[in-house]
Design an enzyme around this catalytic site. Structure first.
Site, PDB file in Angstrom:
ATOM      1  N   HIS A  72     -40.172   1.845  25.114  1.00 13.25           N
ATOM      2  CA  HIS A  72     -39.437   1.045  24.129  1.00 13.25           C
ATOM      3  C   HIS A  72     -38.635   1.995  23.224  1.00 13.25           C
ATOM      4  O   HIS A  72     -39.025   3.157  23.048  1.00 13.25           O
ATOM      5  CB  HIS A  72     -40.452   0.227  23.323  1.00 13.25           C
ATOM      6  CG  HIS A  72     -39.849  -0.677  22.302  1.00 13.25           C
ATOM      7  ND1 HIS A  72     -39.510  -0.242  21.036  1.00 13.25           N
ATOM      8  CD2 HIS A  72     -39.528  -1.989  22.340  1.00 13.25           C
ATOM      9  CE1 HIS A  72     -39.011  -1.244  20.342  1.00 13.25           C
ATOM     10  NE2 HIS A  72     -39.007  -2.313  21.106  1.00 13.25           N
ATOM     11  N   PRO A  73     -37.535   1.555  22.635  1.00 16.12           N
ATOM     12  CA  PRO A  73     -36.687   2.468  21.853  1.00 16.12           C
ATOM     13  C   PRO A  73     -37.381   3.265  20.755  1.00 16.12           C
ATOM     14  O   PRO A  73     -36.944   4.379  20.453  1.00 16.12           O
ATOM     15  CB  PRO A  73     -35.629   1.529  21.270  1.00 16.12           C
ATOM     16  CG  PRO A  73     -35.483   0.462  22.306  1.00 16.12           C
ATOM     17  CD  PRO A  73     -36.873   0.249  22.841  1.00 16.12           C
ATOM     18  N   VAL A  74     -38.433   2.743  20.124  1.00 13.72           N
ATOM     19  CA  VAL A  74     -39.069   3.519  19.063  1.00 13.72           C
ATOM     20  C   VAL A  74     -40.145   4.468  19.591  1.00 13.72           C
ATOM     21  O   VAL A  74     -40.757   5.205  18.812  1.00 13.72           O
ATOM     22  CB  VAL A  74     -39.685   2.614  17.968  1.00 13.72           C
ATOM     23  CG1 VAL A  74     -38.624   1.806  17.273  1.00 13.72           C
ATOM     24  CG2 VAL A  74     -40.784   1.719  18.527  1.00 13.72           C
ATOM     25  N   LYS A  75     -40.403   4.449  20.905  1.00 14.47           N
ATOM     26  CA  LYS A  75     -41.414   5.344  21.460  1.00 14.47           C
ATOM     27  C   LYS A  75     -40.874   6.775  21.571  1.00 14.47           C
ATOM     28  O   LYS A  75     -39.758   7.070  21.170  1.00 14.47           O
ATOM     29  CB  LYS A  75     -41.882   4.824  22.825  1.00 14.47           C
ATOM     30  CG  LYS A  75     -42.529   3.443  22.787  1.00 14.47           C
ATOM     31  CD  LYS A  75     -43.744   3.407  21.890  1.00 14.47           C
ATOM     32  CE  LYS A  75     -44.648   2.203  22.129  1.00 14.47           C
ATOM     33  NZ  LYS A  75     -43.995   0.897  22.020  1.00 14.47           N
ATOM     34  N   ILE A  76     -41.671   7.668  22.155  1.00 17.50           N
ATOM     35  CA  ILE A  76     -41.345   9.095  22.170  1.00 17.50           C
ATOM     36  C   ILE A  76     -40.056   9.360  22.936  1.00 17.50           C
ATOM     37  O   ILE A  76     -39.180  10.093  22.477  1.00 17.50           O
ATOM     38  CB  ILE A  76     -42.503   9.910  22.783  1.00 17.50           C
ATOM     39  CG1 ILE A  76     -43.844   9.516  22.144  1.00 17.50           C
ATOM     40  CG2 ILE A  76     -42.247  11.408  22.618  1.00 17.50           C
ATOM     41  CD1 ILE A  76     -43.907   9.685  20.661  1.00 17.50           C
TER      42      ILE A  76
END
Length: 382
Positions: A185-189
């Site tokens: 997901h976009p906020v992941k690493i």
């Protein structure tokens, strides 16, 4: 507004996706197998299966391990709802294991007691899903050993954990588990916009997950009932799903993964700055186990118990600092209350939730913005 998390997109990332748009394959081309190969290289797992989300791969992993009606799956109450929902998709029941107050991760001692009682009651789970909260690994040696001794399979929900390590091995190596799941997901690493991957060292689980991911279809002639049909031919051997990742998403992941180590390094530096600056404020920074290296997906602090978190949250948001809360305990969600769960079922998880606050953390967080976050929080607490 300073977000709590944000993707880092480079010119190289954009070029990688554009190249796919100009190629012959938007999906089911060469980028997905390459991404799976790159994940194996990072984690040292033997096999990887990519899909359109980590939620899809949690579902597929449960199916590959034979979870179905009459079975039970246990996970952590401090997680996103997908960690629990995946069992229900398979017709199984779900239960939870309380967490460690210091990490928010599944507590090995609580697990041991619950397994002992479940054995007496003839109600052992089929699968256990520990969650690496915030990118900090669970105590997988203890959890894996307990699960093995009771004949329980293990899926690591490492949605927060790509690039982290535990006991000298990368998260995803499946040293103490059957399958590990990552989210992009976009906020992941790293991100593929939306996407997930499962890693495993078991070829039968790999083949099963790959089959469930794509309609239950196989193209391996050695397994076909009619192997003499033409090159166009495929066979459906089970009821599967269309959970495939596209080449567009995989191309982004293949570009992003080149910067994974730098992302982890920067996240850890920012986390250390928070810890040093907040050390005298009477709050607790949620930190990883001493024998692990965290991916630091989230920077979670536990506020002093006399502080009203909602007041801090609203005041920070009013200053355009997008603090967050991770997570409301799954067993207290209305859907799960209808299934018989209740307040005080998992007291450590509920206490963790009552006092936790997530501060902004992402590789591009500027020093002046982090200083502003720290000074604002300091002013509110003092």
């Amino acid at each position: 507004m300073i977000p709590y998390g944000r993707q880092n997109i480079s010119v190289e990332d954009i070029d990688a996706v554009t190249a796919v748009l100009n190629s012959d394959y938007l999906t089911q081309g060469p980028q997905v197998p390459l991404f799976e190969k790159n994940i194996c290289a990072v984690t040292k797992a033997k096999y990887a299966v990519a899909a359109n989300s980590a939620t899809s791969m949690l579902h597929v992993a449960c199916l590959a391990l034979g979870v179905g009606e009459g079975d039970s799956v246990w996970t952590s109450p401090i997680t996103f709802v997908a960690s629990a929902n995946c069992a229900l998709y398979c017709g199984a029941s779900i239960d939870f294991v309380d967490v460690e107050p210091s990490t928010g991760n599944m507590c090995a001692q609580a697990l041991e007691k619950k397994l002992q009682q479940a054995k007496i009651n003839n109600s052992l789970p089929k699968v256990l899903i520990p969650v690496h909260m915030a990118g900090h690994s669970c105590d997988m040696k203890a959890i894996g050993s307990l699960a093995h001794s009771y004949g329980v399979k293990v899926i690591e929900d490492a949605s927060h954990g790509i690039g982290g390590s535990y006991g000298g091995s990368k998260i995803g190596a499946c040293q103490y588990s059957d399958i590990t799941i990552f989210s992009f997901h976009p906020v992941k690493i790293i991100t593929t916009a939306e996407g997930g991957v499962a890693t495993t060292n078991d070829i039968s689980l790999f083949e099963s997950m790959a089959q469930f991911r794509s309609h239950g279809i196989i193209r391996n002639r050695e397994l076909m009932l009619r192997p003499d049909e033409g090159d166009w031919y495929y066979e459906q051997h089970t009821l599967g799903f269309n959970y495939r990742m596209t080449d567009l998403h995989a191309a982004l992941g293949n570009s992003q993964i080149k910067r994974l180590d730098n992302f982890i390094l920067q996240r850890n530096k920012l986390a250390k700055s928070y810890q040093n600056a907040l050390a005298d404020l009477g709050l607790t920074c949620v930190t990883p186990l001493i024998n692990s290296h965290s991916a630091y997906h989230l920077m979670i602090v536990q506020l002093p118990h006399h502080i009203v978190r909602k007041d801090i949250f609203n005041a920070m948001r009013a200053k355009d600092i997008s603090v967050h809360v991770h997570y409301f305990p799954v067993h207290l969600q209305p859907y799960y209350l209808q299934k018989g769960f209740a307040e005080n079922d998992f007291p450590n998880a509920e206490c963790f939730y009552q006092h936790c606050l997530t501060l902004p953390l992402y590789p591009d967080l500027k020093e002046e913005d982090q200083n502003f976050i720290i000074s604002t929080l300091r002013g509110l607490l003092t």
